[in-house]
Scaffold this active site. Structure first.
Site, PDB file in Angstrom:
ATOM      1  N   ASP A 184      -0.771   1.657  -6.496  1.00  9.83           N
ATOM      2  CA  ASP A 184      -1.150   0.688  -6.847  1.00  9.83           C
ATOM      3  C   ASP A 184      -0.531   0.449  -8.301  1.00  9.83           C
ATOM      4  O   ASP A 184      -0.462   1.735  -9.128  1.00  9.83           O
ATOM      5  CB  ASP A 184      -2.137   0.366  -6.184  1.00  9.83           C
ATOM      6  CG  ASP A 184      -3.465   1.085  -7.288  1.00  9.83           C
ATOM      7  OD1 ASP A 184      -3.272   2.082  -7.609  1.00  9.83           O
ATOM      8  OD2 ASP A 184      -4.325   0.249  -7.816  1.00  9.83           O
ATOM      9  N   HIS A 491       3.533   5.781   0.302  1.00  4.59           N
ATOM     10  CA  HIS A 491       2.639   4.404  -0.234  1.00  4.59           C
ATOM     11  C   HIS A 491       2.234   4.393  -1.664  1.00  4.59           C
ATOM     12  O   HIS A 491       1.674   5.149  -2.133  1.00  4.59           O
ATOM     13  CB  HIS A 491       1.100   4.095   0.398  1.00  4.59           C
ATOM     14  CG  HIS A 491       0.261   3.232   0.023  1.00  4.59           C
ATOM     15  ND1 HIS A 491       0.357   2.081   1.292  1.00  4.59           N
ATOM     16  CD2 HIS A 491      -0.144   2.453  -0.403  1.00  4.59           C
ATOM     17  CE1 HIS A 491      -0.305   1.040   0.176  1.00  4.59           C
ATOM     18  NE2 HIS A 491      -1.175   1.516  -0.617  1.00  4.59           N
ATOM     19  N   ASP A 545       3.456   9.535   8.007  1.00  4.16           N
ATOM     20  CA  ASP A 545       4.980   9.370   6.990  1.00  4.16           C
ATOM     21  C   ASP A 545       4.923   8.124   6.867  1.00  4.16           C
ATOM     22  O   ASP A 545       6.085   7.605   7.152  1.00  4.16           O
ATOM     23  CB  ASP A 545       5.788  10.037   7.058  1.00  4.16           C
ATOM     24  CG  ASP A 545       6.805  10.327   5.867  1.00  4.16           C
ATOM     25  OD1 ASP A 545       6.904   9.767   5.478  1.00  4.16           O
ATOM     26  OD2 ASP A 545       7.718  10.792   5.832  1.00  4.16           O
ATOM     27  N   GLU A 554      -0.612   7.916   0.487  1.00  4.89           N
ATOM     28  CA  GLU A 554      -0.373   7.293  -0.980  1.00  4.89           C
ATOM     29  C   GLU A 554      -0.311   8.346  -1.857  1.00  4.89           C
ATOM     30  O   GLU A 554      -0.818   9.819  -1.611  1.00  4.89           O
ATOM     31  CB  GLU A 554      -1.772   6.417  -1.304  1.00  4.89           C
ATOM     32  CG  GLU A 554      -1.229   6.128  -2.722  1.00  4.89           C
ATOM     33  CD  GLU A 554      -2.242   4.671  -3.108  1.00  4.89           C
ATOM     34  OE1 GLU A 554      -3.169   4.690  -2.364  1.00  4.89           O
ATOM     35  OE2 GLU A 554      -2.502   4.338  -3.632  1.00  4.89           O
TER      36      GLU A 554
HETATM   37  O1  9MR Z   1      -1.776  -0.171  -1.906  1.00  3.05           O
HETATM   38  C1  9MR Z   1      -4.257  -0.051  -1.834  1.00  3.05           C
HETATM   39  C2  9MR Z   1      -3.446   1.182  -2.273  1.00  3.05           C
HETATM   40  O2  9MR Z   1      -3.306   1.502  -3.759  1.00  3.05           O
HETATM   41  C3  9MR Z   1      -5.425   1.691  -2.102  1.00  3.05           C
HETATM   42  O3  9MR Z   1      -5.268   3.506  -2.325  1.00  3.05           O
HETATM   43  C4  9MR Z   1      -5.699   1.370  -0.842  1.00  3.05           C
HETATM   44  C5  9MR Z   1      -7.257   1.945  -0.323  1.00  3.05           C
HETATM   45  O4  9MR Z   1      -8.478   1.311  -1.609  1.00  3.05           O
HETATM   46  O5  9MR Z   1      -5.621  -0.051  -0.766  1.00  3.05           O
HETATM   47  C6  9MR Z   1      -4.402  -0.642  -1.049  1.00  3.05           C
HETATM   48  O6  9MR Z   1      -4.218  -1.974  -0.770  1.00  3.05           O
HETATM   49  C7  9MR Z   1      -4.298  -2.224   0.811  1.00  3.05           C
HETATM   50  C8  9MR Z   1      -5.842  -3.021   0.618  1.00  3.05           C
HETATM   51  O7  9MR Z   1      -6.725  -2.388   0.341  1.00  3.05           O
HETATM   52  C9  9MR Z   1      -5.778  -3.125   2.141  1.00  3.05           C
HETATM   53  N1  9MR Z   1      -4.855  -4.261   2.487  1.00  3.05           N
HETATM   54  C10 9MR Z   1      -3.631  -3.473   2.966  1.00  3.05           C
HETATM   55  C11 9MR Z   1      -3.054  -2.923   1.453  1.00  3.05           C
HETATM   56  C12 9MR Z   1      -2.396  -1.706   0.844  1.00  3.05           C
HETATM   57  O8  9MR Z   1      -1.473  -2.352   2.324  1.00  3.05           O
HETATM   58  O1  9MR Z   2      -8.844   8.757  -4.376  1.00  2.00           O
HETATM   59  C1  9MR Z   2     -10.125   8.085  -4.253  1.00  2.00           C
HETATM   60  C2  9MR Z   2     -10.370   9.127  -2.817  1.00  2.00           C
HETATM   61  O2  9MR Z   2     -11.337   9.941  -3.369  1.00  2.00           O
HETATM   62  C3  9MR Z   2     -11.551   7.496  -2.229  1.00  2.00           C
HETATM   63  O3  9MR Z   2     -11.458   7.805  -1.266  1.00  2.00           O
HETATM   64  C4  9MR Z   2     -10.355   6.564  -2.207  1.00  2.00           C
HETATM   65  C5  9MR Z   2     -11.275   5.175  -1.336  1.00  2.00           C
HETATM   66  O4  9MR Z   2     -11.450   4.847  -2.411  1.00  2.00           O
HETATM   67  O5  9MR Z   2     -10.072   6.340  -3.412  1.00  2.00           O
HETATM   68  C6  9MR Z   2      -8.741   6.979  -3.793  1.00  2.00           C
HETATM   69  O6  9MR Z   2      -8.716   6.269  -4.380  1.00  2.00           O
HETATM   70  C7  9MR Z   2      -7.986   5.368  -4.864  1.00  2.00           C
HETATM   71  C8  9MR Z   2      -8.173   4.111  -5.783  1.00  2.00           C
HETATM   72  O7  9MR Z   2      -9.311   3.577  -5.245  1.00  2.00           O
HETATM   73  C9  9MR Z   2      -7.240   2.898  -6.049  1.00  2.00           C
HETATM   74  N1  9MR Z   2      -5.925   3.423  -6.368  1.00  2.00           N
HETATM   75  C10 9MR Z   2      -5.621   4.801  -4.697  1.00  2.00           C
HETATM   76  C11 9MR Z   2      -6.301   5.498  -4.947  1.00  2.00           C
HETATM   77  C12 9MR Z   2      -5.663   6.564  -4.335  1.00  2.00           C
HETATM   78  O8  9MR Z   2      -5.912   6.868  -2.782  1.00  2.00           O
END
Ligand code: 9MR
Ligand code: 9MR
Length: 571
Positions: A184, A491, A545, A554
């Site tokens: 993100d 991701h 994947d 991600e």
């Molecule tokens: O793309 C987002 C990712 O970077 C975060 O780690 C993740 C969890 O917070 O959320 C992803 O975004 C998703 C969102 O939470 C729910 N709708 C779909 C989004 C991306 O596919």
């Molecule tokens: O790395 C984070 C993980 O420990 C948490 O369980 C998760 C859900 O809160 O979020 C991960 O961090 C994400 C962050 O919230 C948004 N940017 C992407 C990060 C990696 O997925």
């Protein structure tokens, strides 16, 4: 079941369901032997344990590049790993020491595998892992000259961002530069902090090497490692409020779609203020003030002053926990317990100020929790690592820190010795970002080795890195662009949206995790292939994947930094 057969299966499945059923059925009858090993190669003197899955023979033939038989090597008895619910047989190829590419094959089999031995197989990995931070730069165009085919326009200048009510302030401010957190485009202090610490430590421990090391990022008077790290420090500095407190994050209210940085024009906000952000900021700024002092005295003083203000704010506000406001959906990085951040910051502050009489020592004595492997949420080990590198000024606590690290590493070695993959993860360690757990376990061993050298520390640290580069139950290199079968669909918004097949190279995928948050998320309409990647009870296999799986595939800055650190340390 998809994960066992990878990409081919996906494509086939799309074409014909029946055919797939047949294929899987036949596949299980004539299951091919698979070999799991470090796809980037081994150093001549390194221990080379590779693993065979579903082997039907008791020995393997190894041919050198000229085609002559180098040796016949036995397979050890089956060893079971609960996290994968499967067995592998180890093959010890350590006796092969000449550099070159070897062909491995089983009797009467047409299948063969290629294994490389070279003098510095990890240099490419280190450079790519560190170059990743350049690709994550917010607010800067990446020209082709540096970014190759992944060049892109600038996105998110962040020179005008809005104060969210949770920040306690009104109006707008500038919050430019910094790295995107992950797949993100948000920027989060807490995660930025642990990442930056890891890179600063790489500098502190290996500055001779990194003075000269370059990986084709824009010219600077600083060495590349420090130039890149400064790009993020500059952003972190913008996140301090006048009272010394530090805002928790700078993101939009929601995650944007799968688009390039310059296409995302959502308003961005400065959100929240927390003790963890303040202490994390104080720790990193104090550390950086030492590192940058010889290069830029003024910058160093600015950072130390910022660190002091943040630290004082944190001590006065020791329990301001970040709560996600109702209108915000981006990452939380919310942490109920700031004690470890206070501990870490106290260690960095004491070292940067050389003040052993002030509040820092008192805090350090108060908070001797058992050492825990670092993550964005638990950072006491970062304090211990720093104390162990500079033991004298910490008095008896310095020696204690060293003992604790060595004891932790001994524990990890013991677990690794029992594990068929030579790693120290149990089922419970397969959290979101499990690959960073692998790297951080190995880093603890590297730290112990610096204190009290022992062959086992490096041997098992290597096995952990081997795991990330292909010696794992999926036989997949989790680092993009590294190896013959590596992650292709992380991701990661730029990699998804840039129209280029290959993902940005050098990125470590989060790794197997059977939490399934992504696929059970009601607002995340996942394609049907993704629905079953999670195999409950097989945590080490629960990976797909595919971009849909942000909980396994991600990428993130706090996962890549330990990869870069580990690879550079084992070079
Ligand atoms: O793309 C987002 C990712 O970077 C975060 O780690 C993740 C969890 O917070 O959320 C992803 O975004 C998703 C969102 O939470 C729910 N709708 C779909 C989004 C991306 O596919
Ligand atoms: O790395 C984070 C993980 O420990 C948490 O369980 C998760 C859900 O809160 O979020 C991960 O961090 C994400 C962050 O919230 C948004 N940017 C992407 C990060 C990696 O997925």
């Amino acid at each position: 079941m998809f994960i066992f057969f990878g990409d081919f299966i996906f494509k086939t499945m799309r074409k014909s369901f029946l055919f797939t059923i047949l294929f899987v059925f036949c596949g299980s009858l004539w299951a091919q032997t698979q070999l799991f090993y470090n796809q980037m190669g081994y150093k001549p003197e390194q221990q080379k344990i590779i693993l065979a899955n579903k082997a039907r023979f008791d020995s393997i033939y190894v041919y050198n590049s000229k085609g002559s038989l180098q040796g016949v090597f036995p397979l050890a008895p089956k060893a079971f790993w609960d996290a994968a619910r499967d067995s592998v047989r180890a093959i010890d190829l350590s006796a092969i020491k000449d550099t070159g590419t070897y062909r491995l094959t089983f009797p009467m089999s047409s299948q063969s595998y290629h294994l490389r031995i070279s003098n510095n197989p990890l240099q490419t990995v280190t450079d790519a892992a560190l170059k990743f931070f350049y690709y994550q730069r917010a607010g800067e165009a990446l020209p082709e000259k540096y970014a190759g085919k992944w060049h892109r326009p600038a996105g998110h200048p962040d020179t005008l961002v809005y104060m969210h009510p949770s920040s306690g302030e009104k109006g707008t401010m500038s919050s430019a530069k910094g790295w995107y957190d992950a797949g993100d485009y948000g920027k989060y202090i807490v995660n930025s902090g642990i990442t930056t610490y890891t890179l600063l430590t790489l500098w502190e421990e290996q500055s001779e090497k990194f003075k000269k090391r370059r990986w084709n990022i824009p010219e600077s008077t600083l060495p590349d490692l420090l130039a890149e790290t400064r790009y993020n420090l500059d952003w972190m500095l913008t996140m301090q409020s006048k009272d010394g407190g530090v805002y928790h994050k700078m993101t939009a209210l929601n995650f944007c779609g799968s688009i390039m940085p310059h296409e995302d024009t959502d308003k961005r906000y400065v959100i929240g203020k927390s003790t963890t952000a303040a202490m994390n900021f104080a720790a990193v700024m104090a550390y950086a003030s030492r590192v940058y002092a010889p290069f830029d005295a003024k910058y160093s003083q600015t950072m130390l002053a910022a660190a002091k203000k943040a630290y004082d704010w944190g001590l006065e506000n020791p329990r301001i926990i970040y709560h996600q406001p109702g209108d915000v959906q981006t990452g939380q990085y919310s942490d109920q317990d700031p004690k470890d951040e206070i501990f870490w910051a106290s260690a960095e502050m004491l070292l940067a100020t050389q003040d052993t009489k002030g509040p820092y020592m008192k805090q350090l004595q108060l908070l001797q929790a058992p050492i825990r492997i670092p993550s964005w949420q638990m950072v006491n080990a970062l304090g211990y690592y720093t104390m162990a590198r500079h033991p004298k000024i910490f008095g008896s606590l310095g020696a204690r820190a060293q003992e604790l690290i060595v004891a932790k590493a001994d524990e990890l070695v013991k677990v690794s010795q029992q594990n068929p993959y030579g790693i120290s993860l149990d089922n419970g360690d397969f959290v979101w970002g499990s690959n960073s757990v692998v790297a951080n376990f190995a880093i603890a061993m590297v730290q112990a080795h610096r204190i009290k050298p022992k062959a086992e520390y490096l041997q098992y640290a290597h096995r952990h890195l081997d795991y990330l580069l292909g010696q794992n139950p999926l036989g997949l290199s989790y680092v993009t662009g590294m190896g013959f079968r590596s992650v292709l669909n992380p991701h990661h918004r730029p990699s998804e949206a840039d129209g280029i097949d290959a993902p940005v190279p050098g990125m470590l995928a989060g790794g197997p995790h059977d939490g399934g948050h992504d696929i059970s998320e009601p607002h995340n309409p996942v394609p049907w292939q993704c629905k079953e990647y999670r195999v409950i009870g097989f945590p080490a296999m629960s990976f797909i994947d595919h971009r849909c799986s942000y909980a396994t595939n991600e990428v993130a800055i706090n996962w890549n930094a330990p990869l870069g650190y580990l690879s550079a340390s084992l070079e």
